[in-house]
Design a protein around this motif. Structure first.
Motif, short mmCIF file in Angstrom:
data_model
loop_
_atom_site.label_atom_id
_atom_site.label_comp_id
_atom_site.label_asym_id
_atom_site.label_seq_id
_atom_site.Cartn_x
_atom_site.Cartn_y
_atom_site.Cartn_z
N VAL A 692 0.84 -1.19 0.00
CA VAL A 692 0.00 0.00 0.00
C VAL A 692 0.88 1.24 0.00
CG1 VAL A 692 -1.88 -1.17 1.21
CG2 VAL A 692 -0.16 0.11 2.52
N ALA A 693 0.32 2.30 -0.52
CA ALA A 693 0.94 3.62 -0.36
C ALA A 693 0.32 4.29 0.86
CB ALA A 693 0.71 4.47 -1.60
N GLU A 699 -3.51 4.68 4.66
CA GLU A 699 -3.14 3.69 3.66
C GLU A 699 -4.06 3.79 2.44
OE1 GLU A 699 -2.79 -0.24 5.22
OE2 GLU A 699 -1.47 0.36 6.88
N LYS A 700 -3.45 3.79 1.26
CA LYS A 700 -4.19 3.91 0.01
C LYS A 700 -3.78 2.77 -0.92
CE LYS A 700 -5.94 7.99 1.12
NZ LYS A 700 -7.40 8.19 1.35
N PRO A 701 -4.68 2.35 -1.80
CA PRO A 701 -4.31 1.31 -2.78
C PRO A 701 -3.15 1.78 -3.65
CG PRO A 701 -6.69 1.63 -2.73
CD PRO A 701 -6.09 2.75 -1.92
N PHE A 702 -2.31 0.82 -4.03
CA PHE A 702 -1.11 1.14 -4.81
C PHE A 702 -0.85 -0.01 -5.77
CE2 PHE A 702 3.65 0.81 -4.98
CZ PHE A 702 3.85 1.89 -5.82
N SER A 703 -0.65 0.31 -7.03
CA SER A 703 -0.51 -0.75 -8.04
C SER A 703 0.85 -0.78 -8.71
CB SER A 703 -1.59 -0.59 -9.11
OG SER A 703 -1.48 0.69 -9.74
N ALA A 704 1.70 0.24 -8.47
CA ALA A 704 2.99 0.31 -9.19
C ALA A 704 4.05 -0.56 -8.51
CB ALA A 704 3.45 1.75 -9.29
N TRP A 705 3.71 -1.85 -8.32
CA TRP A 705 4.67 -2.79 -7.78
C TRP A 705 4.52 -4.12 -8.50
CZ3 TRP A 705 3.26 -7.32 -5.08
CH2 TRP A 705 1.90 -7.43 -4.72
N ILE A 714 9.38 -1.91 -6.51
CA ILE A 714 8.49 -0.79 -6.22
C ILE A 714 9.02 0.42 -6.96
CG2 ILE A 714 7.75 0.84 -4.44
CD1 ILE A 714 7.39 -1.40 -2.56
N ASN A 715 8.14 1.05 -7.72
CA ASN A 715 8.51 2.23 -8.49
C ASN A 715 7.81 3.44 -7.88
OD1 ASN A 715 8.91 4.24 -10.43
ND2 ASN A 715 9.07 2.72 -12.07
N ALA A 716 8.60 4.36 -7.36
CA ALA A 716 8.04 5.54 -6.69
C ALA A 716 7.88 6.71 -7.63
CB ALA A 716 8.94 5.96 -5.53
N PHE A 728 5.68 3.63 1.52
CA PHE A 728 4.96 2.41 1.19
C PHE A 728 5.11 1.40 2.32
CE2 PHE A 728 6.92 4.35 -2.54
CZ PHE A 728 5.79 4.67 -3.28
N LEU A 729 4.09 0.58 2.48
CA LEU A 729 4.13 -0.52 3.43
C LEU A 729 3.97 -1.83 2.67
CD1 LEU A 729 1.99 0.83 6.40
CD2 LEU A 729 4.47 0.52 6.35
N VAL A 730 4.89 -2.75 2.95
CA VAL A 730 4.85 -4.07 2.35
C VAL A 730 4.45 -5.05 3.44
CG1 VAL A 730 6.17 -5.86 1.16
CG2 VAL A 730 6.66 -3.44 0.72
#
Length: 732
Positions: A692-693, A699-705, A714-716, A728-730
């Motif tokens: 998540v971002a 916490e927000k959804p994140f797809s650039a991984w 992970i691309n920031a 980001f949290l993994v």
């Protein structure tokens, strides 16, 4: 028949071999070996050295028997150097040797060697007749002979320092820019305080950290030796440089101050000696010699927002400062210098803060704890507290002296409390306990133990409270008084020395006021030296500079150090708001920093410092129980073995912080903080449960991984334009 020349030559070679090999020749040679180095001391001629065995190179040499600069009963000054009288008690790992002090007396010295550390555990002197007044005691001096006097640039003293090495290392000895390593001839004639006497003994004003450290290092590319005290000295402790020689000086100035002396005088642990391949590791060996360290509770590793960043600019709006501290999820609002009605009063300045009661209520209503700055020695208006000359430090003329942060006689100064006085002690205790009882702080920032007049100017009336004991006693008075009311209160101070553990339970790196615009480099150096305290299980707060432009680099170091703090203003210099990206990164560290106390650095391609390179953190990590729990990544051309970080790849600057007791590779929750656009390719055996971002703490959804073949990418880059991104949290 006359002996042949060949016979004499053979005897000479045998004698030379015996003296250099470390064999005990008439009991006068003390020689020990450790970690590829040999420490060798011929006590008979007081010639010591430290050399690397392979390849065989000397890195330091000089004398070690004590010497004294005295004033005799007649008023004359006299230099006497101890000489060996009897070494029959000397054994392989130490023992007692008897000393002669010319016609003035005799003495003894107890020597001990354990686990790579040489100690003079006790020094005793017996004076003949009326005891002389001690001006200074030295380690590392010798009398000048007639030929040497011709070369000496000053004829003031009949002796000269005799320690020799290519360079010296005294952490943060110089500011603007911060510097710790010097060639021996870089400083000319200089006095470098090693304890609590800063500008009063010649050092330009510098922020307090990491003082006192009661030690100095000398050496070259082959290795370093640290020479320091094993107990808090009863004199002002300095490293004295004259031309390209050095010595330790313990400054007493008993010629100025009356002191009833007995014919016998003793010193406990006046000298400890340790060595290693680098100055950093030699300091570590010296600090480790003080024993194992119980971890400070992690509750003291706080996120402290300090008002000084605004107060120094004349901004005293406590409510606005509180709101800014909340933006950074601070634990403590530390109300700094300027809150008192006068220096050292412990009373609110109601003219400057007319609504302080409402302000305090507002601070607490927002969930912030409070703390207060306290100088330990200065008092602006002693008469208002019933104090007189008898309660203050006075000069030789009996008049109270004044002092300040820079010791400038053309500036403003303050009187100095003398802990010899029962009334002064009562003031300190009552002031401290009133603050703790009435204002209910959870934190005290103690300051200006390094703003004390030198023994050349004033000293405590009680001889037991003189020298380095003066600041220590004052600090201990305040901390003990505070803990009587609140046993869990956090006491912040600046020393990385283990002897300060009874006082401080939070070490502060302090601000970068002396960095002169070089805050990135200065904070980097301080972080390297601060890691020595991390290995002593001290709670640490990494502080900040004054410049928001340097804050990203400060935070990268903070990810390793642990707790963050700040003395930053709530606005930029031009009055504009702090950029949201800066706020987001500080928020990220507040959310995810390591709260455990006790760690060891993983250096990677960071530099611990040498004569050719000041300490610089590049990529480095934090090891807790041999687990890599935090990692700072920078792009750097300096190569290093990436196996310790499992050959990960990255672009830009990143901080990776485990959120549990496991390493960053095994944690169930890993925080990844980007400081630039870029990516991380992170080795991960299993696909994450989710990534998540985090934006503005949510916490927000994140797809650039992507996870593929055991690597998480992970691309920031696509999110760096969003100023609310914390990181980001993994989740595993």
């Amino acid at each position: 028949m006359k002996p042949s020349f060949r016979f004499f030559k053979s005897c000479l070679y045998v004698c030379l071999f015996l003296s250099l090999s470390g064999n005990v020749l008439a009991g006068t040679i003390f020689s020990v070996k450790s970690d590829g180095y040999e420490f060798y001391w011929n006590i008979a001629n007081d010639s010591a050295l430290l050399r690397k065995e392979e390849p065989r190179r000397t890195l330091w040499k000089g004398s070690l028997l004590p010497a004294f600069w005295l004033q005799t009963e007649s008023g004359g000054r006299y230099y006497v150097k101890a000489t060996l009288a009897d070494a029959s008690g000397l054994r392989e790992n130490g023992g007692m040797v008897k000393l002669a002090l010319g016609t003035l007396g005799s003495g003894s010295l107890e020597l001990n060697y354990t686990q790579g550390v040489v100690r003079i555990t006790k020094l005793m002197v017996n004076w003949n007749g009326t005891p002389p007044k001690l001006i200074s005691m030295y380690f590392g001096t010798s009398v000048l002979n007639d030929e040497e006097k011709v070369w000496a640039p000053t004829q003031e003293y009949p002796f000269w320092p005799d320690w020799e090495a290519a360079g010296i290392c005294i952490p943060s000895a110089k500011g603007n820019p911060t510097q710790s390593f010097f060639r021996m001839w870089d400083l000319g004639h200089a006095t470098l305080p090693l304890g609590s006497f800063g500008p009063s003994l010649g050092t330009p004003y510098a922020a307090a950290f990491p003082r006192p450290f009661y030690s100095c290092a000398m050496g070259n590319q082959s290795g370093w030796i640290v020479l320091g005290a094993g107990s808090i000295p009863d004199a002002a402790m300095v490293y004295k440089i004259q031309s390209s020689n050095g010595c330790l000086q313990y400054l007493y100035r008993e010629d100025l101050w009356s002191k009833s002396t007995s014919s016998q005088r003793s010193w406990n642990e006046p000298l400890r000696i340790a060595w290693a391949s680098t100055a950093y590791d030699a300091y570590k060996a010296y600090f480790d010699s003080f024993g194992s360290f119980k971890s400070a509770p992690g509750t003291h590793q706080l996120n402290v927002w300090n008002t000084w960043g605004d107060f120094k600019n004349g901004d005293f709006n406590l409510k606005a400062i509180t709101d800014k501290a909340l933006d950074f999820k601070a634990d403590i609002l530390a109300i700094d210098d300027s809150w008192e009605s006068s220096q050292g009063s412990g009373i609110w300045n109601e003219q400057r803060f007319p609504t302080y009661k409402e302000d305090l209520a507002y601070i607490r209503s927002k969930g912030l704890k409070t703390g207060y700055w306290q100088n330990i020695i200065w008092l602006g208006e002693p008469e208002k507290f019933g104090l007189t000359t008898e309660d203050l430090l006075c000069g030789a003329d009996g008049k109270p002296v004044k002092t300040a942060w820079n010791m400038n006689p053309h500036g403003k100064g303050f009187y100095c409390l003398d802990p010899s006085s029962a009334k002064a002690v009562a003031l300190i205790r009552n002031r401290t306990q009133t603050i703790v009882r009435d204002l209910k702080p959870d934190f005290l920032k103690l300051d200006f133990g390094y703003g004390i007049p030198s023994p050349d100017v004033a000293t405590s009336r009680n001889p037991a409270l003189r020298g380095e004991n003066l600041a220590y006693t004052l600090l201990r008075l305040v901390s003990d008084a505070a803990r009587e009311i609140n046993p869990t209160i956090t006491i912040q101070y600046y020393s990385i020395h283990p002897l300060f553990r009874p006082i401080q339970n939070l070490l502060a790196l302090d601000d970068m006021g002396d960095a002169g615009g070089h805050e990135v480099e200065g904070h980097g150096q301080w972080s390297i030296w601060g890691s020595l305290a991390g290995q002593q299980s001290m709670a640490i707060t990494a502080s900040s500079g004054y410049d928001w432009n340097a804050d990203d680099e400060v935070l990268l170091n903070t990810a390793i150090i642990g707790g963050q703090s700040a003395v930053l203003p709530r606005k930029l210099e031009d009055g504009s708001p702090v950029p949201l990206q800066k706020i987001s990164r500080r928020m990220a560290l507040a959310l995810w920093h390591r709260t455990n106390v006790g760690w060891t650095p993983l250096w990677l391609n960071s530099q611990k410092g040498s004569l050719s390179q000041e300490p610089v953190p590049n990529c480095w990590g934090r090891l807790e129980s041999n687990r890599l729990t935090a990692l700072a990544l920078r792009e750097s051309p300096i190569p290093f073995d990436k196996s310790a970080i499992r050959h990960m790849k990255w672009q830009g600057r990143w901080a990776l912080i485990s959120q549990d007791e496991q390493s960053i590779f095994e944690t169930k929750k890993l925080a990844m903080i980007p400081f630039d656009g870029g990516f991380v390719e992170f080795p991960l055996a299993k696909k994450p449960a989710k990534v998540v971002a985090v934006m503005n703490k949510a916490e927000k959804p994140f797809s650039a991984w992507e996870w593929k073949n055991g690597t998480l990418t992970i691309n920031a880059g696509s999110l760096q334009e969003n100023p609310f991104v914390n990181g980001f949290l993994v989740y595993q």
